[in-house]
Motif scaffolding. Structure first.
Motif, mmCIF file in Angstrom:
data_model
loop_
_atom_site.group_PDB
_atom_site.id
_atom_site.type_symbol
_atom_site.label_atom_id
_atom_site.label_comp_id
_atom_site.label_asym_id
_atom_site.label_seq_id
_atom_site.Cartn_x
_atom_site.Cartn_y
_atom_site.Cartn_z
ATOM 1 N N VAL A 2 0.841 -1.190 0.000
ATOM 2 C CA VAL A 2 0.000 0.000 0.000
ATOM 3 C C VAL A 2 0.878 1.244 0.000
ATOM 4 N N GLN A 3 0.538 2.173 -0.848
ATOM 5 C CA GLN A 3 1.203 3.479 -0.853
ATOM 6 C C GLN A 3 0.144 4.555 -0.708
ATOM 7 N N ALA A 24 -4.693 6.334 -2.441
ATOM 8 C CA ALA A 24 -3.980 5.091 -2.143
ATOM 9 C C ALA A 24 -3.787 4.263 -3.393
ATOM 10 N N SER A 25 -2.660 3.604 -3.456
ATOM 11 C CA SER A 25 -2.455 2.539 -4.431
ATOM 12 C C SER A 25 -2.232 1.262 -3.642
ATOM 13 N N GLY A 26 -2.694 0.148 -4.204
ATOM 14 C CA GLY A 26 -2.651 -1.083 -3.438
ATOM 15 C C GLY A 26 -3.984 -1.323 -2.756
ATOM 16 N N TYR A 27 -4.073 -2.415 -2.046
ATOM 17 C CA TYR A 27 -5.350 -2.847 -1.475
ATOM 18 C C TYR A 27 -5.635 -2.165 -0.147
ATOM 19 N N CYS A 96 -1.332 11.062 6.244
ATOM 20 C CA CYS A 96 -2.409 10.099 6.113
ATOM 21 C C CYS A 96 -1.850 8.719 6.452
ATOM 22 N N ALA A 97 -2.671 7.888 7.074
ATOM 23 C CA ALA A 97 -2.200 6.556 7.452
ATOM 24 C C ALA A 97 -3.347 5.556 7.410
ATOM 25 N N SER A 98 -2.978 4.300 7.257
ATOM 26 C CA SER A 98 -3.950 3.208 7.237
ATOM 27 C C SER A 98 -3.538 2.136 8.229
ATOM 28 N N THR A 99 -4.503 1.577 8.927
ATOM 29 C CA THR A 99 -4.168 0.563 9.925
ATOM 30 C C THR A 99 -3.747 -0.759 9.283
ATOM 31 N N LYS A 114 -0.233 1.006 10.072
ATOM 32 C CA LYS A 114 0.840 0.266 9.407
ATOM 33 C C LYS A 114 1.409 1.030 8.217
ATOM 34 N N TYR A 115 0.553 1.694 7.468
ATOM 35 C CA TYR A 115 0.981 2.357 6.237
ATOM 36 C C TYR A 115 0.863 3.870 6.408
#
Length: 126
Positions: A2-3, A24-27, A96-99, A114-115
């Protein structure tokens, strides 16, 4: 992998508004949380807003509650942060962040995420 890429930062006078975007790119699962964090020079990173993508439930730090709004597109991404009534104290790098997981206990804690994106600078002048 993920980016995350933030955009929309800039310079604004106190009382003004900005809208940040996170692409976002990726899942990115709808079961993840997306969050916005900020860090000013010499200060600790602060979690300011989070959204559970599936339900749209939102969470805010007291410092931004009532002024900032986190939202997501109907297709989950992008995620936005609408910032109104900006104050000089809001000056910071915004991330920005994603768990990467739905198992989160404290949605405004950075170590739950995580990201991360590279950040976008927000400067508010008085």
């Amino acid at each position: 992998q993920v980016q995350l890429v933030e955009s929309g930062g800039g310079s604004v006078q106190a009382g003004g508004s900005l809208r940040l975007s996170c692409a976002a790119s990726g899942y990115i699962s709808s079961s993840y949380y997306m969050g916005w964090f900020r860090q000013a020079p010499g200060k600790q990173r602060e979690g300011i807003a989070s959204i559970y993508i599936s339900s749209g439930d939102t969470y805010y730090a007291d410092s931004v509650k009532g002024r900032f709004t986190i939202s997501r597109d109907n297709t989950n991404m992008p995620v936005y942060l609408q910032m109104n009534s900006l104050e000089p104290e809001d000056t910071a790098m915004y991330y920005c962040a994603s768990t990467g997981s739905r198992f989160v206990r404290r949605v405004l804690r950075g170590d739950e995420y995580k990201y991360w994106g590279q950040g976008t600078q927000v400067t508010v002048s008085s």
